[in-house]
Each structure stands twice: as structure tokens, then as C-alpha cells.
Write an enzyme that holds these catalytic residues in place. Structure first.
Site, mmCIF file in Angstrom:
data_model
loop_
_atom_site.group_PDB
_atom_site.id
_atom_site.type_symbol
_atom_site.label_atom_id
_atom_site.label_comp_id
_atom_site.label_asym_id
_atom_site.label_seq_id
_atom_site.Cartn_x
_atom_site.Cartn_y
_atom_site.Cartn_z
ATOM 1 N N THR A 106 0.852 -1.189 0.000
ATOM 2 C CA THR A 106 0.000 0.000 0.000
ATOM 3 C C THR A 106 0.887 1.239 0.000
ATOM 4 O O THR A 106 1.347 1.682 1.047
ATOM 5 C CB THR A 106 -0.918 -0.011 1.232
ATOM 6 O OG1 THR A 106 -1.791 -1.136 1.133
ATOM 7 C CG2 THR A 106 -1.764 1.263 1.297
ATOM 8 N N LYS A 182 -6.754 1.671 -3.798
ATOM 9 C CA LYS A 182 -6.457 1.085 -2.486
ATOM 10 C C LYS A 182 -6.617 2.135 -1.373
ATOM 11 O O LYS A 182 -7.229 1.881 -0.329
ATOM 12 C CB LYS A 182 -5.030 0.525 -2.489
ATOM 13 C CG LYS A 182 -4.501 0.056 -1.144
ATOM 14 C CD LYS A 182 -5.234 -1.169 -0.615
ATOM 15 C CE LYS A 182 -4.701 -1.562 0.761
ATOM 16 N NZ LYS A 182 -5.549 -2.542 1.442
ATOM 17 N N LYS A 251 -1.976 6.844 9.344
ATOM 18 C CA LYS A 251 -1.114 6.917 8.145
ATOM 19 C C LYS A 251 -1.978 6.908 6.875
ATOM 20 O O LYS A 251 -1.760 7.697 5.947
ATOM 21 C CB LYS A 251 -0.147 5.720 8.143
ATOM 22 C CG LYS A 251 0.815 5.682 6.964
ATOM 23 C CD LYS A 251 1.359 4.267 6.732
ATOM 24 C CE LYS A 251 1.280 3.909 5.247
ATOM 25 N NZ LYS A 251 1.345 2.473 4.971
#
Lengths: 307, 307, 307, 307
Positions: A106, A182, A251
């Protein structure tokens, strides 16, 4: 998806870098395609199960990749990819012309765009193929894979990727598109967490059972394993051990805020999540599951913390 | 749930008030239980299909209910119930001692609590049984029903309610609990709309196809008809005709804000929704589907309006 | 404004109801106009300083007002005014036709509008004249007064009001206009608190002295006693005793939210304040000064509470 | 502050880079100290008024600074400073050991910290001295200056800086502290704009005159030129020409968000401002005064745009 897939793939050998909770079972499933697989990890002890399954260890990436046209990476974040790919003697230097780098972690879309340009300058190809699913789905080979890159390369990779999960969605030529999807997917999950957090916090105050609320709403409306799963975690205040840590949630929210700001889009919900996760982290929930956002909202509504 | 249910119910006759898009098919399904049903509507023309199916019309509520121990109302909001129940000569005056009022509309929990006390003072019983589902599910008899009231009364009603939908969730003795759950359920839907609205608005700006995003996320994560349905409406900018109007969305958000404020709970997501729906209404989307929140967020991100 | 004002006022006597921290000094200043003043308070002991200054006590409001054409109230909120004015035997019943009620408390605009209609139906006149300023300014007779009501009545009152403060702003015939301005004024103060709270919370984390920040910004930009005063309270974390309690801050934010919602206006800043004050109250700051919003934001940013 | 200041300063000559709306009057005032001043601007035509006032032009920065121990820059943003200072042959290369760079623009604190390290590595000194005030105050020499850097250097500069404005606040040894204060100051102004924007938008809807509201609140509470000035601009919808453009407002909000995020602080008000300025920019207000945030909020509340 079946045994003959590997026959359809032009690749007879590959290298796999990164064997964490996700990378390990993914590499194991890739081995089932019959491909010859070299494996590498910063902590070499993690390689044992793969060696037993037929892979061979690669101790030093320098040089050893020069003949390998296909390298998979399953790394935690932009920084780990920079370290592995971009620094002197890294993948960028050792991958041959025409070689393919399939990045499955990711990463931020902006970084993937840069990485793609850098590979192209060296005559190499970047495919970005991040996945949805936790380790159990990685194990079962039922991840959802979102892949983007040059179409012909994607086609040649499909027989391999289908050992890791299906369906594989091919979303375009620009590798960063896969990472946008994503990042957006994780943002929608965080949005669900905020929705549940506020709802359950109010439910408790008015005497509605949180578990019953989740049960009823899932039956009446959602019929969704994700809704039910997060709803139950939050209803039971079952935040440790974490499936996905709150600091990783932060994050991911920062990633989507950064992308949005870059194109002049405001995301008020992302701003709420940013504030909520930060408050939780300052209250010591850094390593709790990110569904502990429910605890943050409950505390703001006057609830005490469960011991 | 099966044909013999009506035999198990102690009620041989009832009155149904309110035959809008939801009330009409619900009353029709209730008739299938074999119960003798009087029906009433402010606009009597709406009764025709029910009369054909065996119901009899009640022109004037005054007096005609005095022998009927069971009355269902399916009315739009608190105001409509006040008008029908509380004003002189209304249901409160005409329902006999021991009579049961089953209110199935989406009312505010605070009002239901008051209404329950008022009925109790007259020796009457209030059951609140709001439903989840759109007219198609009302038609099919597959609504989800959330019922609250005295346990024995609930049990005696179950054979009837199961003709309208199943499962029927019984959530407690306090009738307002059912309305809390209904209000919270609608709030979670609005939360999903905000999540989708921001995600699709960003997706468009970075070149991700909104329809593909919804398809991938539903496959990878949600597997939920609600997620897919609202996601597709928003991706296609298909906001008219409305399934559920934006001004009703605003009404529901105000309900949850009011309940939350009453118990000193802040709901930042509800505040976002309140601002978003108001902005949409001021831009002329009052009668668009509430998923047009996606249009509001897209416009704030610089998108033009589709003709 | 000067000694001869009372001569210009047609009123020779009046009644003052409500002698709290604000009402007491205001009534005292009114006495200086030379008017004959009857005074009343729920807790009669509070009247002593006024009796000494020449007022006479009114134990029972019933009847004793029937000859008095002018009554001032300085009461805490809508509820207190309802109790004093609207209930049987209250001011509404005892004020003569043509009598004037000057309401100087911070009431909700919606309630004042209703109250005005009710007085009008009885042939009475409502003037609404809320004030800006704390007890020290009430004492000094330097309050800012915002008055609304029939113009002739306002003119006849000016010589009296100018003993309480100046300037007196006359803002229109509709009494609720004055309350709108008062409510909006308090909202702007709360907005200043949020601005300071976030700024000082960040200042601390990056090593900037909060006191120096306030000093510099007031010198460079604001030159405002309000900015400096609240900034210093917050910089020094000097929240007790309260000048204005957090729960009153919450009450005022709710007032502005309610008015805004009534006219379909969203106030995102008011929503932030609502959440912030509620969080503070749930953390035990109910009776702290409302500038303790600074503490709420600091804690959300990881600061510990000062003992 | 008086004519003898220059005698107290050890510097007999200096170079000034950047003569925009602010830099030009500042340089002119510096000349009054009696210092010998070389001036440079990307667009040399802008230098004319300074040459007339006694300065000499510097066409090429390369080399010509090698003997000058003191250089002022008044540049728009980080990028402009990078261009002038850091690129090959820039100020960093041409300033002698022990030379002082006084940067007076509004730069990001993070960048100033880096810049300071870079100068130190070359044996040079960075003083950061951003200012508060618009061109009129620059002209009048009444800017407020916030300076940070090594104390002895600051002391030696004071006699010069006092020709540009006073007071000069010295806030510490770390140059980035001054920029934190500047960024925070601009954030508080933006917070005032949001407060005014929401208040005036509600005022209009309930029939309160925006101009009267500003007048009353400034008299009653603020007594602040900044409150009055921005309030009047917004009340009069007087957004063009801009005193400070909305896109610069957005830039400043992004600066404070970035600094806050770096130290894990959430700023919900900054998030509102970010969304508000972006919405305004997408509606074509990019070059309007940033007080046009009032227009954004008014439109969200249903107001039409004034032609």
C-alpha cells in the site's frame, strides 16, 4: 486460477521480496503456480517456510537479479520501497532492461507515479498491484487484487496473480491508479468506523444495546461482513490485539488527505478521522485496533474506559 | 410467517390508518393474514386497491374505533401522528381502554416517549414498530421490523407483523427504543452517503472511474447491496426521481442531532451531513435523492453539474 | 447620560425584577436616575444593597404591579422569564394595559418573538434590551445595550437606559432582533475562543510561548481587550474561578445553532464549539471558565492537565 | 528608532533583495538609517524609486555579495527563497563567512529550520524576521516585526529593523520560531474570518443588518481595527480588489495544517478554513480578498451572489 495457469505465463522464474504477515502466504501461493522463486527478506529467518515449500533464498539482492525479468515486492510503505528499490545497488540497478517490478504494497499514489517514471527511464516496467484482504485471505489465496500497468504486461502476469487472489481488477495503464483505489478503499473503511463510532456512542447513551443495533442494521440494511465485523468489535470494545493498528489508520488517512489536497479537494470526513485518530493516539491507543475510534467518540460523550 | 399465523393472533379485526407508498402494500399484506381490516386515509381515493382486496373503508375515525382494540398507523412524521391521535376526537379519544396502537412510521424517539405516556394514562397501549425497507420490500412482505412495547402485547402481534416482514426484532418494553434504532439506522446510511460522496469526488479528480471503484470495493470489502446500490446511484449521478428525498434526509439528520444533543452527545459526522444536505437544498436539490450529497461534494471540489 | 435624563423620561416609577450579579448593579445605576424603584428577587436577601440605596422591596408580584406601567426584568434564561411572566398571576396578568416590559436578559430570539406577541395581545409592550459586558461594566454603568421595540417606547426609555450603559443601540421594532444580535455576539466570542484554543495548543507543541504569542498578536493585529483578555486566560491556563461558565457557553452555542437551523443555515464553527464544550463538560470542566476550551484542545493534542 | 540608530548599528552597508509591494517601502525606510544599500529585484524596473532615494542597483547577485556581510530578503515564499539562496551561484555561495541573511518573508517554519542549518554549515547566520502589516504600514514604518536568531546578531540588527517597524519582538535563537508566530497569526485572522462569515450569513437570514452587527460588536466587545475592517469588508461584500487574495489564504492555511500535522496536532478550525477557501476557489473567487469566505458561507446558506 487453475494448475495450467503457469503454463500460460511466459515467466518461468521470479524473485519475491518482503515476507511479512501478508507477503509470506502470498509468496507461498505463488509457488503453487510452479514458478521457480527466489525469496528475500530483511530478516532471513522469516524465509524458512518458503524454503521448505521449494523456494530458494537470496541473501544479497545486488547482482543476483540481473538475469531475472520479474520481481515482486510486498513492502510496508514508501520508505521501505525507496530503501529496497532506489538506493544505490537496489532493485533499480539490478533489474535488467525490460524487467518487470510488481509492487503489491500500500504505497502513496504520488510515490508510485514517480517510481513508474524512474523505472521507465531505465527501460524497466512497473506494475502496481495492491491487495484488499487480511492475512487469512492472503493464506486462502482469495485476496482482491487491483492491478495497473502496461496492458500486455498485466496480461502476462494474470496467470500468476490469480494464484494470490481473484478477481484481479485491471484498472488502467498508469500504475498509480491502483494505489488511488487502495487508498480510497481504506478511506471508506475509516468512514464506516466513524459512522459506527458515533452511532454506538449515542446508542449507549439512550439505552440501545450496541450489539443488538449492529445485528439489526446488518440484517435490515447492510448484509455485509465488513459492517458486521467492525460493528461487533466496537460493540464489544474488543480493541486488543489489533487487526490493524490505529497509527496505521492515521497513516492511511494522511495519505488520502495528501492526495486530495494535491488536487484541491477538501475531505471533511477525512479531517474528522484525522482528528479522531490523533486524539486516540494521544490517549494511548496507538497500538489498539483502529476500530478503537469508537472508544474515542464514546469518551468524548462521557463514557469511561473499560479496564 | 405462514398461513396459520392469524389463527395464533388473538386479534380478529383491526384498523389501518395511512396508505402512502409504504402503508398501502403493508396493509395489503396484513389482509393476507385473514384479519378483518378497516382502512382510512386522508385522501380516500388511495384506498381503492385495499377495498378490492377485502378491506372496508372508514370515512370518519370518530367513534368508529371505539370497538376496535387494535389500530395501526403508518404516518409520515410526528406532526401527522399528533393530528391523527392527539387532537380532539382523535385516536386517543376513540380507542377503548386496553386498546393497542401500533405506530409504524419513523417518528422521533422523544415524541414516542411522550405518546406512550399519554396512551398509558388512558389505559391504552402503544407499540412502536418502525420498519427498514423501501416500497419494494413492503410489497414483498420482507421489511425488517423493529418493535418495542409491553412484551405480552408484542407476542400477540407477532403473527400479524410477520405478514409484513421478517425478522421482527423485539427490542424492549420502552416503545421509543425502536425509534432510536430506526433513527440510528438512517444515520448510518447517511454516513455511508458522506463516505461515498467524498470518495467518488476524489476518485473523479484523480482519474479513477467511480463505477469501477464501487464495483471493486463492493467485491473486495463490502459485498453489501446497500453499498453497491448507493455507490452506483452516485457514480451514475442518477439522482432523479428520488428513492428518498434529500429534504427527508435532512429531517432524519435533524432527528439524530436532536436526540444526541438531549443526552449531551456530539456527532461531528451528523453535523457534516446537516451542512451538506442544507447546501444541496439551497442549490435546488430538495427533491433529488439524498445520494445527491455526492453532487454537493463534487461541486465543492470543482465539478460542474451534469445537465 | 447626564443628570437631567430622568427629567426627560416620562416614567416616574418602575419595578426591577432580578438582582443577580448583573441585575444588582444595573438596578443600582437605574436608581441614580431619580426614578422611584420597586425591586424584587426570588432570594429577597439579595435586595439589601438596593433598599439601602433608596429602592423599596416588593415581596409579592401579584397585584402590586397593576399601577406600574414600567417593569424591567434581568433574568437568566427563557425558563426564568416564563416562570415570572407567563404563569398564572405572573407579570402578564399584573401589568396594566399600555404597560411596558423591558427584558434585559439573554433570551432566545424565538422565545422573545412569542413573548412579544403575547404582550401585544394583552395591550402591553415588550422591549428587549440585552446587554454586553460583565459585572464590572454593569457596576460602572458602561454596558453596551442593544434595544429593540416600538420606536416611541424606545425613545421614552433612552434617558433611563443611558444610566446603565452607553451607547444604546436601537436596532428595530421587532424585539427579537436585539436578541439575535446578543446571541450572535456571544457566538463570535466563542469563535475567538476556538481560534485561540487551537493556536495556543499548536504554539505549545512547537515551542512558542503562548503568552508571548498573545502579546505579539494583540500588538501587531488585534489591539483588542477581548483578544488580550481571553488569550491571557488561556495562555496562563487560568480557568477557575470562571468569569463565564462552560455550561453557559454550551447553552449559548445551542441557542445560535437552534436559530440557524430554524432558517436552514449550517454553522460548522458552532458545531465545533458544541462538540468542544461537550467534551470539556464530560471531562469535568462544567464550571470552569469557557476559555477552558483551550484545555480541551490542548488535551486532544496530547497535553496533560495542569494540577 | 531615531536618526542615531544607524550609528549604533555595526553595519555600514547591506543588500536588499525583493522589492514587491512590501519590500519596496521597507527598503526605502531602511535607506533612511543612512546605510549604504545595494538593491536587487527579478524585475529591475521596480528598483527605480529606490535608486532615486540613494540606493545602487545590483544586476547580478553572483560575486557582488562576497564583501557584504548583511543581506535582507523579502521574498514571497519558500520556492522564491530556494531559487535565490540555494541554487548554484545563489546567496549561499556568495555570502562571506560570518555574513548574515535576514529573511523577512512569510516562509514555512520547516523550511526556515532547514535553511538555518544550511547557512550554519557555511559559517553564515540566518535571522528570520517576518512582519505583520499591509503595504500601508510598511510605507509608514510601523510594521510589527517578529525576529529570531542568535541574540548578538539580533541586537546588532535592531537599530536597522526599527526603521521598518516597531516594536520588534525577539522571540528566541531558533529562527523558525518567528515563522511559527507569523503562521499562527495568519491562522488567527482566518479564524476571525470564519467567525464573521458564519455570523453575518446568519444575521442576513434573520433580518439583522450585517453592518450594524459589526458596528455594535466592535463597540461592545472588540474595539479592534482588525475586527472592524474585516467585518465591514464582509458586510459590504466588498471583495475586489483583494487586499490579500484567497489563494494566499489557502496557502497560509496549508502551512499551519502542515506544521500541526508534523507534531500530531489536529486543527478542526483550520480544516474548515481549508474546505471553505477551496470551495471559494472552485467557485471562481481565487483572486478575491480572502474575506470572501463570507460569500462562500452565505452561498451555502442560500444567498445569491451580488453582481
Amino acid at each position: 486460477m487453475s494448475g495450467h495457469s503457469a503454463e500460460r505465463s511466459p515467466y518461468k522464474e521470479a524473485v519475491w521480496i518482503g515476507t511479512g504477515n501478508m507477503g509470506l502466504p502470498m509468496a507461498k501461493n505463488l509457488l503453487r503456480s510452479g514458478i521457480r522463486l527466489g525469496v528475500h527478506n530483511r530478516t532471513p529467518q522469516r524465509l524458512a517456510p518458503l524454503l521448505k515449500a521449494g523456494a530458494h533464498a537470496i541473501a544479497d539482492l545486488r547482482g543476483s537479479l540481473s538475469g531475472t525479468p520479474l520481481v515482486f515486492t510486498m513492502l510496508a510503505d514508501d520508505a521501505a520501497v525507496k530503501e529496497t528499490v532506489l538506493k544505490e545497488g537496489g532493485l533499480l540497478d539490478s533489474l535488467p532492461q525490460g524487467g518487470v517490478h510488481v509492487s503489491m504494497g500500500t504505497l502513496s499514489p504520488g510515490f508510485v507515479l514517480e517510481l513508474s517514471k524512474t523505472h521507465t527511464e531505465r527501460g524497466q516496467i512497473l506494475v502496481s498491484a495492491p491487495v484488499f484482504g487480511r492475512p487469512d485471505r492472503a493464506e486462502a489465496g482469495t485476496l482482491t487484487i487491483v492491478a495497473a500497468g502496461p496492458q500486455k504486461t498485466l496480461e502476462s502476469l494474470l496467470p500468476l496473480l490469480e494464484h494470490l487472489g481473484s478477481p484481479v481488477f485491471c484498472v488502467g495503464e498508469d500504475p498509480s491508479l491502483a494505489n488511488h483505489i487502495k487508498v480510497l478503499g481504506n478511506f471508506t473503511l475509516a468512514g464506516l468506523l466513524e459512522t459506527l463510532a458515533e452511532s454506538l456512542s449515542l446508542a449507549r447513551r439512550v439505552g440501545v444495546s450496541p450489539e443488538q443495533l449492529v445485528e439489526i442494521l446488518d440484517t435490515a440494511l447492510y448484509r455485509s461482513p465488513v459492517f458486521r465485523n467492525y460493528g461487533q468489535l466496537m460493540a464489544r470494545e474488543d480493541f486488543q490485539p489489533a487487526g490493524f493498528r490505529m497509527r496505521l489508520g492515521l497513516k492511511d488517512v494522511r495519505l488520502v488527505q495528501k492526495e486530495a489536497d494535491r488536487v484541491d479537494v477538501a475531505l471533511p470526513l477525512a479531517d474528522l478521522l484525522h482528528a479522531g485518530f490523533l486524539a486516540g493516539i494521544h490517549r494511548g491507543m496507538e497500538d489498539w485496533d483502529w476500530s478503537a475510534l469508537g472508544q474515542v467518540r464514546a469518551e468524548d460523550a462521557g463514557a469511561a474506559r473499560k479496564k
